[in-house]
Design a protein around this motif. Structure first.
Motif, PDB file in Angstrom:
ATOM      1  N   HIS A 115      35.252 -25.981  43.555  1.00  0.00           N
ATOM      2  CA  HIS A 115      35.122 -24.561  43.857  1.00  0.00           C
ATOM      3  C   HIS A 115      35.796 -23.729  42.784  1.00  0.00           C
ATOM      4  O   HIS A 115      36.477 -22.748  43.057  1.00  0.00           O
ATOM      5  N   GLU A 117      34.351 -21.915  40.693  1.00  0.00           N
ATOM      6  CA  GLU A 117      33.702 -20.613  40.671  1.00  0.00           C
ATOM      7  C   GLU A 117      34.435 -19.635  41.583  1.00  0.00           C
ATOM      8  O   GLU A 117      34.724 -18.514  41.211  1.00  0.00           O
ATOM      9  N   ARG A 118      34.727 -20.139  42.766  1.00  0.00           N
ATOM     10  CA  ARG A 118      35.341 -19.248  43.743  1.00  0.00           C
ATOM     11  C   ARG A 118      36.743 -18.834  43.310  1.00  0.00           C
ATOM     12  O   ARG A 118      37.167 -17.717  43.549  1.00  0.00           O
ATOM     13  N   MET A 121      37.217 -15.720  41.329  1.00  0.00           N
ATOM     14  CA  MET A 121      36.753 -14.476  41.930  1.00  0.00           C
ATOM     15  C   MET A 121      37.906 -13.615  42.447  1.00  0.00           C
ATOM     16  O   MET A 121      38.946 -14.110  42.806  1.00  0.00           O
ATOM     17  N   ILE A 122      37.639 -12.331  42.484  1.00  0.00           N
ATOM     18  CA  ILE A 122      38.543 -11.410  43.146  1.00  0.00           C
ATOM     19  C   ILE A 122      37.790 -10.815  44.329  1.00  0.00           C
ATOM     20  O   ILE A 122      36.706 -10.248  44.156  1.00  0.00           O
ATOM     21  N   TRP A 123      38.368 -10.997  45.502  1.00  0.00           N
ATOM     22  CA  TRP A 123      37.653 -10.632  46.717  1.00  0.00           C
ATOM     23  C   TRP A 123      38.172  -9.334  47.310  1.00  0.00           C
ATOM     24  O   TRP A 123      39.360  -9.036  47.215  1.00  0.00           O
ATOM     25  N   ASN A 124      37.269  -8.614  47.911  1.00  0.00           N
ATOM     26  CA  ASN A 124      37.592  -7.354  48.580  1.00  0.00           C
ATOM     27  C   ASN A 124      37.755  -7.564  50.077  1.00  0.00           C
ATOM     28  O   ASN A 124      36.995  -8.300  50.685  1.00  0.00           O
ATOM     29  N   ILE A 125      38.714  -6.894  50.667  1.00  0.00           N
ATOM     30  CA  ILE A 125      38.852  -6.909  52.123  1.00  0.00           C
ATOM     31  C   ILE A 125      38.954  -5.457  52.590  1.00  0.00           C
ATOM     32  O   ILE A 125      39.767  -4.692  52.084  1.00  0.00           O
ATOM     33  N   HIS A 126      38.095  -5.101  53.533  1.00  0.00           N
ATOM     34  CA  HIS A 126      38.051  -3.709  53.997  1.00  0.00           C
ATOM     35  C   HIS A 126      38.569  -3.576  55.418  1.00  0.00           C
ATOM     36  O   HIS A 126      38.352  -4.444  56.239  1.00  0.00           O
ATOM     37  N   ASN A 130      41.267  -6.104  59.349  1.00  0.00           N
ATOM     38  CA  ASN A 130      40.947  -7.278  58.551  1.00  0.00           C
ATOM     39  C   ASN A 130      42.084  -7.605  57.584  1.00  0.00           C
ATOM     40  O   ASN A 130      42.471  -8.755  57.440  1.00  0.00           O
ATOM     41  N   ARG A 134      44.107 -11.145  57.602  1.00  0.00           N
ATOM     42  CA  ARG A 134      44.037 -12.002  56.412  1.00  0.00           C
ATOM     43  C   ARG A 134      45.413 -12.209  55.811  1.00  0.00           C
ATOM     44  O   ARG A 134      45.735 -13.289  55.314  1.00  0.00           O
ATOM     45  N   ASP A 137      47.095 -14.878  57.768  1.00  0.00           N
ATOM     46  CA  ASP A 137      46.541 -16.176  57.373  1.00  0.00           C
ATOM     47  C   ASP A 137      47.153 -16.639  56.052  1.00  0.00           C
ATOM     48  O   ASP A 137      47.557 -17.791  55.912  1.00  0.00           O
ATOM     49  N   LEU A 234      42.777  -6.464  47.817  1.00  0.00           N
ATOM     50  CA  LEU A 234      42.183  -7.477  46.955  1.00  0.00           C
ATOM     51  C   LEU A 234      42.841  -8.812  47.242  1.00  0.00           C
ATOM     52  O   LEU A 234      44.033  -8.879  47.556  1.00  0.00           O
TER      53      LEU A 234
END
Lengths: 259, 259
Positions: A115, A117-118, A121-126, A130, A134, A137, A234
């Motif tokens: 993984h 690729e993952r 990445m930079i992920w968005n949380i809205h 949430n 997160r 977690d 992020l």
DNA sequence: TACCTGTTGTTGTAGTTGTGACAACATTTA
DNA sequence: TAAATGTTGTCACAACTACAACAACAGGTA
């Protein structure tokens, strides 16, 4: 003539999320108020068309939300809310256990793959809900260290609890402005008083001071106040992105007076 | 080209009961298999029209079922099923707590009224699930005595458990055929071996032997096998109806050899 | 008879599903 | 550089499905 106007539409919304339709809600609520009624009486109380009452009662009785007599004409009574809702929830929970199993099977099928690729990445949380869950977690996934650059609003009770339940082998450090006394620092965390919290311009917002959580020096969550209506954050495991913040953290730590 | 044809429609049904639409299911399932994808790729994998993918992804990310990158084009990844479903259930459970409170308020409002009307009623219960859960409720409501005329299939594990958790001040008697040895009689129950169980013609069915539960000599549940597809049962607090069965029970007990 | 119960079928409506088109942007080609 | 090509994200709208609402009717009960 029962009148419970204030919140009846509210209740409808909630019951719909348990799988009931509008009519089913109205009929059930009507029945709660009358200790047994015929179909026509239910129609009069609830406002549901008489012809529609029958299939609705049929479905409700299948779900054990109402009881039916053997008399003619039939009479109907609501089961107590406690019992009825527990029964609905039990059904949903049973469902979810099954579907969880099926979905994890699909999910596990590709867990063996790399993984990389993952990770880049930079992920968005809205949404603050949430973001909060997160963050919890993330903290609970810590294996060696947790570092928190604390703005004003980050240490919510759920997060405090997540921190305080971490094992003693995990280093927890929280950088605070250290101007006002704070009562939200869990006992197992080391507080670094650093005066005004400095932050890079890019992360700065107008309303909220910036907050950053770094876990195991490998995963970062940064709170981005976008000045808009909904807050966002992020998350990334990308080494480059993480380095940006570990470096930042090192700077903060180097300038903090020892406690 | 992922292929999970066997149960994908089943999963859809289950996810719908958690509040998702068909498209939301398809997109989420597709994302579970690919470790990150663009909107167009999702469209290709899931079969959902490309233009429809965007609003769906929007809603899913609001519910924290998928994560979004900051890159352009955006990339999406599914959150692990365990986490995702827990989040959905948590929302529903929270809802239900609120609605339970509101409904009980309505319900309590008329609890003070006499319920003579209801007591004279004989109620129908359909479906073996409903029958089972109602039987457990009934047994748990016992204050002084529980008497069970036991056919072959009544003492299910949940009912055994309900019986065994009753206090010692409650007399539990179970009448059995007593021909074969049975291992389903809870320890706190007294077994009455009465040979072949006699029963009135009206209650007899072809497939199932009759079962009756009498609680506190005031509430009766009788299992009516109607030879049709779904089993059904009667419940009543009506003194006349109850007397029918307490008399019956007295007869059985009078003929039972002492253990 | 008159009335009520329970059932059936038809029509309206809201939300989901599906299609086509378009501006904005990036990439390739001349 | 300019034109050609392709992709992304967005919009407007048509088609479909499940629910909502109504009208009509057969079978009971008084």
């Amino acid at each position: 003539m029962p009148n419970i106007a204030p919140s009846t539409s509210m209740i409808q919304e909630h019951l719909k999320s348990l799988g009931l339709t509008k009519y089913e809600c109205l009929v059930y609520i009507a029945l709660l108020q009358v200790d047994g009624a015929t179909a026509t009486e239910i129609h009069e109380i609830s406002g549901v068309p008489r012809a529609s009452v029958y299939p609705v009662l049929d479905k409700l009785s299948k779900n054990q939300l109402v009881n039916v007599t053997t008399t003619s004409p039939k009479r109907f009574a609501a089961t107590p809310p406690e019992e009825a809702i527990d029964s609905l929830i039990a059904r949903i929970t049973r469902n979810s256990a099954a579907v969880k199993h099926e979905l994890t099977a699909i999910y596990e099928e590709r867990t063996s793959m790399n993984h990389a690729e993952r990770q880049e990445m930079i992920w968005n949380i809205h949404g603050s809900d949430n973001i909060g869950s997160r963050a919890v977690d993330l903290i609970q996934s810590a294996e060696s260290s947790v570092a928190i650059l604390s703005g004003t609003t980050i240490l919510t009770p759920p997060i405090q609890k997540a921190i305080s339940t971490l094992g003693p082998e995990i280093t927890v450090e929280i950088a605070t402005a250290g101007i006002n006394a704070r009562d939200d620092i869990p006992g197992n965390a080391r507080e670094l008083k650093i005066g005004i919290v400095p932050y890079p311009e890019k992360i700065q917002g107008d309303k909220h001071t910036p907050c950053i959580i770094i876990v195991d020096r490998q995963r970062v969550m940064a709170f981005v106040s976008d000045n808009a209506d909904i807050p966002s954050a992020l998350y990334s495991e990308s080494p480059g992105f993480v380095n940006l913040f570990t470096g930042y953290w090192g700077f903060v730590k180097g300038h903090a007076p020892l406690p």
